[in-house]
Motif scaffolding. Sequence first.
Motif, PDB file in Angstrom:
ATOM      1  N   LEU A  66     -16.464  13.713  33.984  1.00  0.00           N
ATOM      2  CA  LEU A  66     -16.405  14.570  34.978  1.00  0.00           C
ATOM      3  C   LEU A  66     -15.322  15.623  34.415  1.00  0.00           C
ATOM      4  O   LEU A  66     -13.961  15.265  33.986  1.00  0.00           O
ATOM      5  N   MET A  67     -15.588  16.883  34.502  1.00  0.00           N
ATOM      6  CA  MET A  67     -14.462  17.899  34.072  1.00  0.00           C
ATOM      7  C   MET A  67     -13.309  17.855  34.872  1.00  0.00           C
ATOM      8  O   MET A  67     -13.219  17.520  36.087  1.00  0.00           O
ATOM      9  N   PRO A  68     -11.930  18.510  34.482  1.00  0.00           N
ATOM     10  CA  PRO A  68     -10.985  18.529  35.339  1.00  0.00           C
ATOM     11  C   PRO A  68     -11.405  19.233  36.623  1.00  0.00           C
ATOM     12  O   PRO A  68     -11.882  20.213  36.727  1.00  0.00           O
ATOM     13  N   THR A  69     -10.952  18.394  37.748  1.00  0.00           N
ATOM     14  CA  THR A  69     -11.195  18.989  39.049  1.00  0.00           C
ATOM     15  C   THR A  69     -10.076  18.421  39.971  1.00  0.00           C
ATOM     16  O   THR A  69      -9.635  17.330  39.987  1.00  0.00           O
ATOM     17  N   GLU A  70      -9.644  19.568  40.844  1.00  0.00           N
ATOM     18  CA  GLU A  70      -8.583  19.294  41.690  1.00  0.00           C
ATOM     19  C   GLU A  70      -9.076  19.202  43.140  1.00  0.00           C
ATOM     20  O   GLU A  70      -9.986  19.773  43.651  1.00  0.00           O
ATOM     21  N   LEU A  71      -8.620  18.015  43.703  1.00  0.00           N
ATOM     22  CA  LEU A  71      -9.152  17.676  45.060  1.00  0.00           C
ATOM     23  C   LEU A  71      -8.092  17.811  46.092  1.00  0.00           C
ATOM     24  O   LEU A  71      -6.851  17.883  45.909  1.00  0.00           O
ATOM     25  N   SER A  72      -8.613  18.042  47.368  1.00  0.00           N
ATOM     26  CA  SER A  72      -7.739  18.731  48.434  1.00  0.00           C
ATOM     27  C   SER A  72      -8.550  18.134  49.602  1.00  0.00           C
ATOM     28  O   SER A  72      -9.480  17.919  49.634  1.00  0.00           O
ATOM     29  N   GLU A  73      -7.414  18.067  50.815  1.00  0.00           N
ATOM     30  CA  GLU A  73      -8.333  17.701  52.023  1.00  0.00           C
ATOM     31  C   GLU A  73      -8.810  18.820  52.795  1.00  0.00           C
ATOM     32  O   GLU A  73      -8.311  19.944  52.717  1.00  0.00           O
ATOM     33  N   PHE A  86      -3.838  22.462  50.258  1.00  0.00           N
ATOM     34  CA  PHE A  86      -3.406  22.579  48.815  1.00  0.00           C
ATOM     35  C   PHE A  86      -3.919  21.660  47.984  1.00  0.00           C
ATOM     36  O   PHE A  86      -4.519  20.412  48.499  1.00  0.00           O
ATOM     37  N   ASP A  87      -4.027  21.755  46.827  1.00  0.00           N
ATOM     38  CA  ASP A  87      -4.600  20.867  45.879  1.00  0.00           C
ATOM     39  C   ASP A  87      -3.506  19.701  45.785  1.00  0.00           C
ATOM     40  O   ASP A  87      -2.507  19.796  45.796  1.00  0.00           O
ATOM     41  N   VAL A  88      -4.164  18.377  45.980  1.00  0.00           N
ATOM     42  CA  VAL A  88      -3.388  17.187  45.939  1.00  0.00           C
ATOM     43  C   VAL A  88      -3.567  16.141  44.933  1.00  0.00           C
ATOM     44  O   VAL A  88      -2.612  15.520  44.633  1.00  0.00           O
ATOM     45  N   VAL A  89      -4.563  16.260  44.522  1.00  0.00           N
ATOM     46  CA  VAL A  89      -4.967  15.044  43.396  1.00  0.00           C
ATOM     47  C   VAL A  89      -5.661  15.983  42.182  1.00  0.00           C
ATOM     48  O   VAL A  89      -6.518  16.689  42.309  1.00  0.00           O
ATOM     49  N   ASN A  90      -5.079  15.595  40.869  1.00  0.00           N
ATOM     50  CA  ASN A  90      -6.128  15.991  39.680  1.00  0.00           C
ATOM     51  C   ASN A  90      -6.958  14.977  39.278  1.00  0.00           C
ATOM     52  O   ASN A  90      -6.365  13.950  39.387  1.00  0.00           O
ATOM     53  N   SER A  91      -8.124  15.395  39.114  1.00  0.00           N
ATOM     54  CA  SER A  91      -9.049  14.103  38.355  1.00  0.00           C
ATOM     55  C   SER A  91      -9.921  14.666  37.390  1.00  0.00           C
ATOM     56  O   SER A  91     -10.267  15.754  36.958  1.00  0.00           O
ATOM     57  N   GLU A  92     -10.211  13.783  36.343  1.00  0.00           N
ATOM     58  CA  GLU A  92     -10.820  13.895  35.265  1.00  0.00           C
ATOM     59  C   GLU A  92     -11.291  12.736  34.365  1.00  0.00           C
ATOM     60  O   GLU A  92     -10.472  11.576  34.736  1.00  0.00           O
ATOM     61  N   GLY A  93     -12.480  12.646  34.020  1.00  0.00           N
ATOM     62  CA  GLY A  93     -12.701  11.277  32.774  1.00  0.00           C
ATOM     63  C   GLY A  93     -14.138  10.871  32.957  1.00  0.00           C
ATOM     64  O   GLY A  93     -14.963  11.388  33.580  1.00  0.00           O
ATOM     65  N   PRO A  94     -14.241   9.725  32.232  1.00  0.00           N
ATOM     66  CA  PRO A  94     -15.680   9.233  32.013  1.00  0.00           C
ATOM     67  C   PRO A  94     -16.006   8.565  33.249  1.00  0.00           C
ATOM     68  O   PRO A  94     -15.411   7.762  33.744  1.00  0.00           O
ATOM     69  N   ILE A  95     -17.490   8.523  33.581  1.00  0.00           N
ATOM     70  CA  ILE A  95     -17.984   8.147  34.735  1.00  0.00           C
ATOM     71  C   ILE A  95     -18.636   6.625  34.516  1.00  0.00           C
ATOM     72  O   ILE A  95     -19.385   6.599  33.459  1.00  0.00           O
ATOM     73  N   VAL A  96     -18.450   5.779  35.269  1.00  0.00           N
ATOM     74  CA  VAL A  96     -19.187   4.344  35.294  1.00  0.00           C
ATOM     75  C   VAL A  96     -20.032   4.566  36.454  1.00  0.00           C
ATOM     76  O   VAL A  96     -19.408   4.834  37.573  1.00  0.00           O
ATOM     77  N   THR A  97     -21.255   4.463  36.378  1.00  0.00           N
ATOM     78  CA  THR A  97     -22.128   4.571  37.428  1.00  0.00           C
ATOM     79  C   THR A  97     -22.543   3.014  38.045  1.00  0.00           C
ATOM     80  O   THR A  97     -22.127   1.980  37.533  1.00  0.00           O
ATOM     81  N   GLU A  98     -22.775   3.003  39.378  1.00  0.00           N
ATOM     82  CA  GLU A  98     -23.066   1.856  40.102  1.00  0.00           C
ATOM     83  C   GLU A  98     -24.133   0.972  39.521  1.00  0.00           C
ATOM     84  O   GLU A  98     -24.227  -0.171  39.490  1.00  0.00           O
ATOM     85  N   ALA A  99     -25.051   1.556  38.758  1.00  0.00           N
ATOM     86  CA  ALA A  99     -26.130   0.989  38.425  1.00  0.00           C
ATOM     87  C   ALA A  99     -25.471   0.412  36.834  1.00  0.00           C
ATOM     88  O   ALA A  99     -26.046  -1.075  36.820  1.00  0.00           O
TER      89      ALA A  99
END
Length: 597
Positions: A163-170, A182-195
Motif C-alpha cells: 500500500l502506497m502512502p495513503t492519508e485517511l479521513s472521516e 481533515f486527514d487523521v491517519v497516515n497509512s502505508e506498508g505490505p499487505i497480508v491477504t485474508e487468503a
Amino acid sequence: MRSHSARISRRQLIKIPCSLLVIASAGCVAPWMHKPAPDSPEARKSKRDTIKEILQSEDRPRLIKDIAQPRLLTLSRMENLGLVTKLLGTGGAVEASSQREKMLDTMRRRDADQPNQMLDDINTAMVVAFVNVPPAARKGSVMNVGIRLSAHATGSSLRNGWLMPTELSESQVLGGSIREGFDVVNSEGPIVTEAQVTGSETPEAQSTGFVIGGARLLKDRPLGIGINPEFADAYIQAAILPAINDRFTHFNGHKKGGIATPKVDNYLELAIPPRYVQDPFHFINVVLSLGFAESPEKRAERMEICGQQLQHPISARDAAWQLEAIGDAAKPVLAGALANPHPEVRFYAAHALAYLNDVRAVKVLEQLAQQQSAFRAMCLNGLSVINHYEAEDSLEALLHCADAETRFGAVLAIRARDPNNPQVTGIPIGAVASMLEIPSNAPPLVAVSLDKRPEIIVYGDNPLLTLPPFMYVNPRILLKSETREFVTINHFAPNQEDRVVRCRTDLRSLLAAITEVGGTYGDWITFLRDCSAQGYLMEPLAINPVPTAGRTFDREQMHSVELAASSTNGTEPGAADVGTPEPAAVVAWYNPFTWWN
C-alpha cells in the motif's frame, strides 16, 4: 341585577381608545401568554431555578450517570482510496468513474510518472483503505489498516502488494454529497491477504487483507460526557466538575490538573489518565459513577449499600464502578468481595482494585485469567496497570500456561506495562518482521501475531521442521530439501536473476532465508500454516490468539443454586435489581469495545 360594567354595549366598547387596549394586553395578558425564548436570560434563569429545586429534593440525582451520557465512545471509521503496487501480475485496469479521477488527482499531486498507465498496470490495483479508530486514541497510536479491492478496479489478488502512502479521513454525507474531513491517519506498508491467513481460495479472500501496524494516528481523539438537555446548565457543571477533577488528575506536559474541561453547557471533554488508556469504556463508566454534591455521610451510606450489591453477580459491576469512583476509601469494601464464590463477583472486585493499584487483586486476576475465558482479556489488562512487582511476576507466570490465548495475551500485557521489556522483545529478521523466543517448560507453541506488529512468537525451543522434497512458499519461491538438516530456497521471476539461499531446517533459519530471497510476512504465515496442516511443523500453531473482551459468561454453569438464581435473562450484569432474579441465561459480561484489536 347586572353591574354597570356588564351593561356596556358593544358600540361603547368599540369607542374605547386603542391605546388603552394595548396597555391592557401588555399589562394583564403577558404573564400567561408570553413564553420566553429558549436562550433568553429569562429562560435560563427559570431552568436554573428548576435544577436547583431538583438538586435540593430528597430524590435528587446522586450520580453523574443520572444526568449525563458518554460521548464519542464509538469507533470512528477513517478511509480513502489507495494504490497498491508490487503485485505479481494480479492487478489490472480501473474503470472510468469519479473514484478513478480522484485517484488520478492524488497521483498527479504526488508527481507520479504517467499516472494513467500506472493505474491500469497489471502489477497495481486501486483499493479502499480504512481504519476503525478507537475512542480516546492518542496521537501516534499504531493500528492495522484494512484493505479491499475497489469495486471499480479489476484484479484477482492483493498478495505481495504494498500500500502506497495513503492519508485517511472521516467522510460524511451532507446535502446529498460526500464531504471529507481533515486527514487523521497516515497509512502505508505490505499487505497480508485474508487468503494467506485462512487458506481460503475465494475471490473475496484474495482481494481483501490488511497492513499490520500500518496506520499512525495524526491527532488525539477526544472523549467526553454529554449532560442531558434538562440539566444542561453552568450550574450543573459547577456541581459535577469538582467531583471529577478532585478524583482524577493528569499532567498535560506543563502542569497537573483535573481531567474535565467544559466546552459548552451540555458537554465536558475528558483527558483520559494513562492508567485507563487501554480501556476507555471502563474509564467513562467509572467517571459516570461518581457521586456529586454529596456529603460525607451520604457517601458513607452509599458505600455501604454498594458493598452489599457487590456480593451479587447481577449488581456487582455497577457497584464496583461506584466503589472504584470513590477511590482509596472503598478499597476495603472491594477487597471483601475477593473471596466471593462467584467468579463474576471476584472479577469485578479485583478489576476495580487493579485500577486503584491494590496488590490484593493480583492473585485473583491471575487465577481468573487462566480459568475463565470470558474474563481473561480484562484480567490481563488489570494486571498490566498494577504498579507492583507481584503483578509483573504473575504476567510472567502466565507466559507458561498451556492455553495459547493466555500466553499470547500475557505478552501483550507485559508490553503494555513496559514496551522495552527485553523478555518480550523480538529479534528482527530483515525488514519483514521479528521472531520472539520465550523459553518455557510448558507445552511448546508457535503463535502468529496479526496485532499491530508482524511477529512470530515461539514458546519453548526453536522448532525443527521435517520438510518434503519440494514445497512452494508462493508462486515464485520454491523450497528444495537437500538433507534432513539443510534446504535450498529459490526465488525466480521473469527477467530477473534467481536468488538462492541455503539454510538449516530450524524455524528461525527458514524464515530468515525466505526473507532473504524476497518473501513477505504473508509468505511466512502461508508457510507456517501449510507446514502445520501437513505435519511438517509438530508444534501447535495459533494464529493471533488475542484474548477477546465482550464474550459471554454462562451463569447456568455455576453449580450453586443460590448463584444460579442470581442470574439475569440475557442482560448485562447490573441491569436487574438485587433480590429480583430472573431465569438463568447466558449474559454478555462486558462491552465489546474494550480490547482494541
